[in-house]
Design an enzyme around this catalytic site. Structure first.
Site: not given
Ligand code: DGJ
Length: 724
Positions: A475, A545
């Site tokens: 991430d 997200d």
């Molecule tokens: C952002 C990501 O897009 C989510 O899926 C998740 O992994 C969060 N970060 C976790 O902090």
């Protein structure tokens, strides 16, 4: 496939039988662009516009040729062409003016590689590369232009390398990966724009006189704009018409601009850097641009997408994962957020296994001191009060149930409240004397420094070296600010954003090569760094997200213009949806995800028995089809009502097709809807596997099937046909 030099016309012609790209030398020293489009057998000075008079500008000798009217292959500034330059450099003279003179051209059988930047490779197919060497008479720099043409892929890959052969530094403020001259005409410019949780919206606007531009100064390619543009005829649709498309293999700041001059001619460009970019090239050093992929299609936007999908699948994605079915995963994020525990993992993983899920992914939270984003990034030590026994114990538990185990990291970020920050406060990007801004309580590590990259590699080896991790979710949640390094002198500070990306690529290259069996998924708060540069390392990517089925239908459609569906993560998630509060049927959530990289992000303990049974059936179907879906040809079909989506995936051998029809709101007019197939074999018959009816491929494409009415909002219908 061939690269043909024609001495009579002073041209070089790259062709693979589908597309042609032609350049011409003027007076043996200036390189002009002549053609990019459907394949030609030969070119005989056709279509060259009558020398256009540009009164009161500069002429070439007595020849009535005006520099400002020429279709330069790689235009420079300051010598009579007033349109966008592809190159702006200043050497010892100090003036950012160049006179680019052709030196030689030749063909390479082997595609050049870069030691740092992601680039397409020849793979099992064939390719040829044209190398054009030029000199800048003003700065003395040597510029080499590379053009690769692939067999069976309608793409020209372009890259530039510049060498400082002099004895004083050269300042590069602009070095485009692509500059394309397009004949005068009416065009639409199509780009993808967005923001967090609302990525990949389509902007299609008529080109007008002047410059239209997009880009990123986020430090990453960003959710604001994709490093991509398409130029289309105004009447081009998803299924017909001409398109030029361009894609940049780069994950940092970029700029793309299209200029239509007063006479209608177009110059379209894309390259790294925002307006603050500057690179000081020391004597003897080489600077290389990211690679860019140019495509041309006369088959509409689907044709463009197929060309991009084809090159990315076969010439860029990690070879280990090409065409390999991806495990169906359960991700812990929306079910647990930061509040992870061994008992929750145990119960979710056990239920997941019962439903046929293959990979359990432990997302954020496992190393945090508390249950929020305020602490602990940098050291990557498991919080054993949440997970006694550490990550190895979790991996053993999950493996013991017959599932693969995946783990979330955000290696590039660091919390102020972390041991790493206390030990190495100078390792972050920061300006002297100015306190750095926090984003999500994080700073960014200075990946331009070797010791920082070495540290991150050690951390990753510590986990991956145990052999207990099958998947990493990488991430990156922090746009760049304070882009300055404690390790660089003032004259190199403007290089920090690009140095960061080079450091990142170095880490990714090494770690993915060391653990080829580990599946790496890219993520940046969803699709904030979903770009072709990342695809060289990440065989799959978290698309957004926003997991709401209606929103996802739009986001996945947008990204599918460029990226093949199997690299785009699509999860069946919790309702009411955590981002929109919307309730959509379980079937709809599955159908919107099923042609993409399918996963689940649910609290399985909260599903009813019926829901769990339905999920088990979905997974069984997905496993049955995933082999061919992974290699299938994806189509977006025109829709009448905004918000609706119609997609289909046709197997590479044209034997099967799954169509997915998504409707937003029930509308009585929609009862007339018909689904017309694309890409079938017109001479074969296909059986509708639900009704048993048999139709010709030709009639399914010409007339289609009438869709049964559905009196419900946010519904999907799927049609599965198979050749007889
Ligand atoms: C952002 C990501 O897009 C989510 O899926 C998740 O992994 C969060 N970060 C976790 O902090």
């Amino acid at each position: 496939m061939s690269i043909i030099f024609d001495e009579k016309h002073n041209t070089v012609h790259l062709t693979n039988g589908h597309i042609s790209y032609i350049m011409q030398l003027m007076d043996g020293k200036y390189l002009l662009h002549r053609y990019f489009g459907s394949a030609l057998r030969s070119w005989n000075n056709t279509g060259v516009p009558r020398p256009a008079k540009r009164s009161y500008t500069t002429e070439y000798g007595d020849s009535q040729i005006y520099f400002d009217a020429l279709p330069w292959e790689y235009p420079t500034r300051g010598r009579g062409d007033y349109r966008l330059p592809a190159m702006t450099v200043a050497g010892a003279v100090g003036a950012p003016i160049s006179e680019l003179i052709f030196c030689s051209w030749r063909v390479l059988d082997k595609k050049p590689e870069s030691i740092v930047l992601p680039m397409t490779f020849t793979g099992t197919g064939k390719s040829e590369t044209l190398v054009v060497e030029c000199t800048d008479e003003v700065s003395g720099a040597e510029l080499t232009l590379y053009y690769t043409i692939f067999d069976g892929v309608d793409i020209i890959a372009r890259q530039q390398r510049i060498v400082n052969t002099g004895s004083t530094p050269i300042h590069i403020t602009n070095l485009q990966s692509v500059s394309l001259s397009v004949p005068a005409g009416d065009y639409d410019l199509l780009t993808l724009y967005g923001c967090h949780a609302q990525e990949a919206n389509i902007s299609r606007v008529p080109l007008h006189q002047g410059v239209q531009s997009i880009g990123s100064s986020y430090g990453s390619s960003s959710p604001r704009h994709q490093p991509f543009w398409a130029l289309l005829n105004p009447n081009t649709t998803e299924i017909s018409g001409q398109v030029y498309g361009c894609l940049l293999l780069y994950s940092g700041n970029f700029a793309a601009a299209v200029e239509q001059d007063s006479f209608g001619a177009v110059r379209a460009q894309m390259g790294l850097g925002d307006s603050s970019f500057c690179w000081m090239l020391e004597p003897g050093e080489t600077f290389e641009t990211p690679e860019a992929l140019l495509t041309y299609s006369s088959q509409g936007l689907n044709g463009m997408s197929h060309n991009f999908h084809n090159v990315l699948r076969n010439h860029l994605l990690p070879t280990r994962w090409r065409g390999v079915p991806r495990p169906i995963l359960l991700n812990s994020w929306e079910a647990m957020y930061y509040e992870v525990s061994l008992s929750k993992i145990e119960i979710q993983a056990r239920l997941a296994k019962e439903l046929g899920i293959e990979l359990f992914v432990l997302d954020d939270g496992w190393f945090r001191k508390g249950n929020d984003s305020r602490s602990s990034m940098g050291n990557w030590e498991c919080n054993v009060s949440k997970l006694p026994g550490g990550i190895e114990a979790v991996a053993d538990l999950v493996h013991g149930m017959g599932l693969q185990f995946g783990l979330w990291f955000e290696p590039e970020a660091i919390s102020r409240d972390s041991q790493l920050f206390r030990t190495h406060p100078d390792w972050i990007l920061q300006l002297p004397q100015v306190s750095p801004r926090e984003g999500r309580h994080e700073y960014l590590l200075d990946l331009g420094r070797d010791e920082v990259c070495d540290y991150l590699l050690q951390v990753l080896h510590r986990y991956l070296g145990t052999g207990k991790i099958d998947y990493i979710k990488w991430d990156m949640n922090r746009p760049m600010t304070d882009a300055a390094s404690n390790a660089l002198s003032p004259e190199h500070q403007a290089e920090v954003p690009h140095r960061y990306i080079l450091g990142l690529y170095t880490i990714l290259r090494q770690i993915t090569a060391a653990y080829p069996h580990v599946l790496f998924e890219g993520c940046s708060s969803g699709g904030a760094r979903l770009d072709a540069g990342m695809l060289a390392y990440f065989a799959q990517n978290w698309t957004s997200d926003n997991t709401d089925a209606k929103e996802r239908a739009a986001i996945q459609s947008g990204f599918s213009l460029i990226y093949p569906p199997e690299v785009l993560g699509a999860h069946v998630s919790i309702i009411p949806n955590h981002q929109t509060g919307r309730i959509t049927p379980l079937d709809t959530r599955f159908d919107v995800a099923r042609l993409f990289n399918l996963g689940y992000e649910l609290d399985l303990t909260r599903c009813t028995d019926e829901e769990r049974e339905a999920i088990a059936r979905q997974i069984e179907t997905a496993k049955f089809d995933r082999d061919w879906l992974q290699k299938g040809i994806f189509y977006r079909h025109p829709v009448i009502r905004p918000g609706d989506r119609m997609w289909s995936m046709v197997s590479a051998d044209q034997n099967r097709c799954i169509a997915v029809i998504f409707r937003t709101l029930y509308d009585p007019l929609g009862e007339q809807a018909v689904f017309r197939f694309c890409g079938l074999n017109p001479t074969r018959n296909y059986r509708d596997m639900e009704t048993g009816a048999v139709y010709g491929g030709d009639e399914l494409m010409a007339l289609g099937l009438t869709l049964p009415p559905r009196k419900q909002d946010f519904t999907t219908q799927c049609i599965f046909i198979q050749a007889e």
